[in-house]
Design a protein around this motif. Sequence first.
Motif, PDB file in Angstrom:
ATOM      1  N   ARG A 156       0.833  -1.210   0.000  1.00 23.26           N
ATOM      2  CA  ARG A 156       0.000   0.000   0.000  1.00 23.26           C
ATOM      3  C   ARG A 156       0.866   1.257   0.000  1.00 23.26           C
ATOM      4  O   ARG A 156       0.564   2.234  -0.687  1.00 23.26           O
ATOM      5  N   TRP A 159       2.163   1.769  -3.467  1.00 24.69           N
ATOM      6  CA  TRP A 159       1.092   2.230  -4.355  1.00 24.69           C
ATOM      7  C   TRP A 159       0.794   3.712  -4.124  1.00 24.69           C
ATOM      8  O   TRP A 159       0.553   4.465  -5.073  1.00 24.69           O
ATOM      9  N   GLU A 160       0.828   4.133  -2.866  1.00 27.33           N
ATOM     10  CA  GLU A 160       0.628   5.550  -2.561  1.00 27.33           C
ATOM     11  C   GLU A 160       1.778   6.389  -3.104  1.00 27.33           C
ATOM     12  O   GLU A 160       1.566   7.487  -3.645  1.00 27.33           O
ATOM     13  N   LEU A 191      -3.956  -7.809   1.259  1.00 32.28           N
ATOM     14  CA  LEU A 191      -3.872  -6.536   0.548  1.00 32.28           C
ATOM     15  C   LEU A 191      -5.176  -6.183  -0.150  1.00 32.28           C
ATOM     16  O   LEU A 191      -5.677  -5.066  -0.023  1.00 32.28           O
ATOM     17  N   THR A 195     -11.277  -5.377  -0.837  1.00 30.20           N
ATOM     18  CA  THR A 195     -11.267  -4.204  -1.708  1.00 30.20           C
ATOM     19  C   THR A 195     -12.147  -4.441  -2.926  1.00 30.20           C
ATOM     20  O   THR A 195     -12.063  -5.499  -3.554  1.00 30.20           O
TER      21      THR A 195
END
Length: 271
Positions: A156, A159-160, A191, A195
């Motif tokens: 994460r 990805w950010e 992960l 989602t």
Amino acid sequence: MGPTRVLTKDGGFGTQMTVHVGNAVDGDPLWSARFNATNPAAVINTHLDFLQSFPLILASIGPYGAHLHDGSEYTGAYVDDVPLKEITDWHRIRIDACIAAGVDALAIETIPCQAEAEALVEMLCDDYPEVKFWISYQCKDESTLAHGENFADVARSLWELLGERNARSKCLAIGVNCVHPKFVTPLFKSLNGNTPDAEKIPLVAYPNSGEVYDVAKGWQGREHCVPLASYVSEWSKLGAKIIGGCCRTYARDVRLISESVKEHNNLNRLI
């Protein structure tokens, strides 16, 4: 992200090379690199075993620790002592050579620690803005990188970072390789499990066969391995966009993965 098509990645180069040179790869200090000098025809033929099915060529960019010959690529311990600039400078030489050779993208792979991956992405964003790549981590269990960081948190964070740098379109996927296949599903669930499809991070998975290496006896447990092709549907539902194999996966194993991928893609076309 949605139900886009899955791509097939190749398998273990050193493993497939044994088809051409016999059991002379494992245990060699130079591993398959020995044959660049002693049997280049076998190197070419091993590549061709995979290239007959795959037109895209990605350059393997492995971890800094692999050149230290101390096993630290399996722990990431070097990142605690080596400055990140020294690590990225070391990578830059190989990346420049691979790009000059005309590869389609970079496989930043078997990275055991968060800091090395993020330093590489920063360098790629700054100095290679047109180059596509994926980032693949090495994990020691169903939740943790080899260096100890939590996989989901690290993925994460990366990805950010890519979002902040406007670079998500350059990143083909984030994922894992050179792990036991039984770890992939829990890693990906941690992960992307809760989602929505449209928000899942695109993932790449190319684990080992499931065999375990014993220094004295070599690879053990082939008879208990589950074919990697059987995981395609499961991993793709969790966001995997690229699926292949690593150690102890042959061209024949990849052909089976490819068949499962084609079946998956054909089903998606009907949705």
